[in-house]
Structures are given as structure tokens and as C-alpha cells.
Scaffold this motif. Structure first.
Motif, PDB file in Angstrom:
ATOM      1  N   VAL A  38       0.827  -1.208   0.000  1.00 43.38           N
ATOM      2  CA  VAL A  38       0.000   0.000   0.000  1.00 43.38           C
ATOM      3  C   VAL A  38       0.864   1.262   0.000  1.00 43.38           C
ATOM      4  N   PRO A  39       1.861   1.397   0.911  1.00 46.11           N
ATOM      5  CA  PRO A  39       2.692   2.602   0.848  1.00 46.11           C
ATOM      6  C   PRO A  39       3.453   2.744  -0.469  1.00 46.11           C
ATOM      7  N   ASP A  40       3.885   1.623  -1.046  1.00 43.14           N
ATOM      8  CA  ASP A  40       4.584   1.694  -2.327  1.00 43.14           C
ATOM      9  C   ASP A  40       3.652   2.183  -3.431  1.00 43.14           C
ATOM     10  N   ALA A  41       2.418   1.713  -3.421  1.00 44.92           N
ATOM     11  CA  ALA A  41       1.451   2.158  -4.427  1.00 44.92           C
ATOM     12  C   ALA A  41       1.133   3.642  -4.261  1.00 44.92           C
ATOM     13  N   VAL A  42       0.976   4.089  -3.011  1.00 44.70           N
ATOM     14  CA  VAL A  42       0.717   5.508  -2.757  1.00 44.70           C
ATOM     15  C   VAL A  42       1.905   6.345  -3.221  1.00 44.70           C
ATOM     16  N   ALA A  43       3.110   5.896  -2.916  1.00 42.77           N
ATOM     17  CA  ALA A  43       4.313   6.620  -3.352  1.00 42.77           C
ATOM     18  C   ALA A  43       4.379   6.693  -4.873  1.00 42.77           C
ATOM     19  N   ASP A  48       3.895   9.891  -9.794  1.00 42.85           N
ATOM     20  CA  ASP A  48       3.273  10.151 -11.088  1.00 42.85           C
ATOM     21  C   ASP A  48       2.639  11.542 -11.137  1.00 42.85           C
ATOM     22  N   ALA A  49       1.950  11.909 -10.059  1.00 45.01           N
ATOM     23  CA  ALA A  49       1.302  13.221 -10.022  1.00 45.01           C
ATOM     24  C   ALA A  49       2.331  14.341 -10.020  1.00 45.01           C
ATOM     25  N   VAL A  53       3.670  17.555 -12.995  1.00 50.92           N
ATOM     26  CA  VAL A  53       3.767  18.980 -12.701  1.00 50.92           C
ATOM     27  C   VAL A  53       5.210  19.467 -12.783  1.00 50.92           C
ATOM     28  N   SER A  54       6.124  18.715 -12.153  1.00 52.82           N
ATOM     29  CA  SER A  54       7.522  19.141 -12.091  1.00 52.82           C
ATOM     30  C   SER A  54       8.448  17.935 -12.157  1.00 52.82           C
TER      31      SER A  54
END
Length: 106
Positions: A38-43, A48-49, A53-54
Motif C-alpha cells: 500500500v505505501p509503495d502504491a501511494v508513493a 506520477d502526479a 507537474v515538475s
């Protein structure tokens, strides 16, 4: 009216994909002990987001994630959660055995 329809469609598409479906295995699989899914997927979603942007800041995040302190901490957490998961599985098996022998009587 058209904007609200587009917003509803976008929300439905966004909410229809979940973390385990998109980039990782389900944490509820029987032989799955890696709680870092789960933390890896969130990271990954954050990266990606941010990269959209930057790209420079996204590369900075990658560099920080690969520092020895972060890698060592992550490995420690993986090792300890694996031990806890194994102990929890053993305890569940003992409770099942106790239930079947003492309560149900077979």
C-alpha cells in the motif's frame, strides 16, 4: 450542466480504479506478507502526479527515496512487519485449532 456531467464522469473513472487493482497485488491474498504494498502504491501515485507537474522535483523525490537512510528504514520495516505477519498467522492457526477441538469438538 455539461461541466457537472463531465465532473461526475471523471469522478466515476477515478474512483473505479483502486490501488491494488492498478499497481500492486492485493494485500489480502493468502500468502501475501508484504505490507509495504500500500505505501509503495501511494508513493507511486504521488510520484506520477508530481512528475506531471515538475519532473525536476519528481527526480528529487526519487533521489531521496534511494538514500541509504530511507532504504535502510524501509528494509527494517519490511523485515519487522513480515515477522509480525508470520506470528499473526501462527496465532490464527492455533485459535482455529482450539476452536475446532475444544468448542466444536472434532
Amino acid at each position: 450542466m455539461l461541466q457537472s456531467r463531465a465532473l461526475v464522469i471523471a469522478l466515476i473513472l477515478l474512483l473505479s480504479t483502486t490501488l491494488p487493482e492498478v499497481q500492486s497485488k492485493s494485500i489480502f491474498e493468502k500468502d501475501r506478507r508484504d505490507w509495504m504494498v500500500v505505501p509503495d502504491a501511494v508513493a507511486s501515485y504521488i510520484y506520477d502526479a508530481v512528475s506531471k507537474v515538475s519532473p525536476k522535483f519528481a527526480q528529487f523525490l526519487v533521489d531521496v527515496a534511494q538514500t541509504p537512510v530511507v532504504v535502510g528504514t524501509r528494509n527494517f520495516i519490511i523485515r519487522e512487519t513480515t515477522k509480525i505477519s508470520i506470528l499473526a498467522e501462527q496465532m490464527i492457526e492455533k485459535i482455529k485449532n482450539l476452536w475446532h477441538t475444544k468448542v466444536l469438538g472434532y
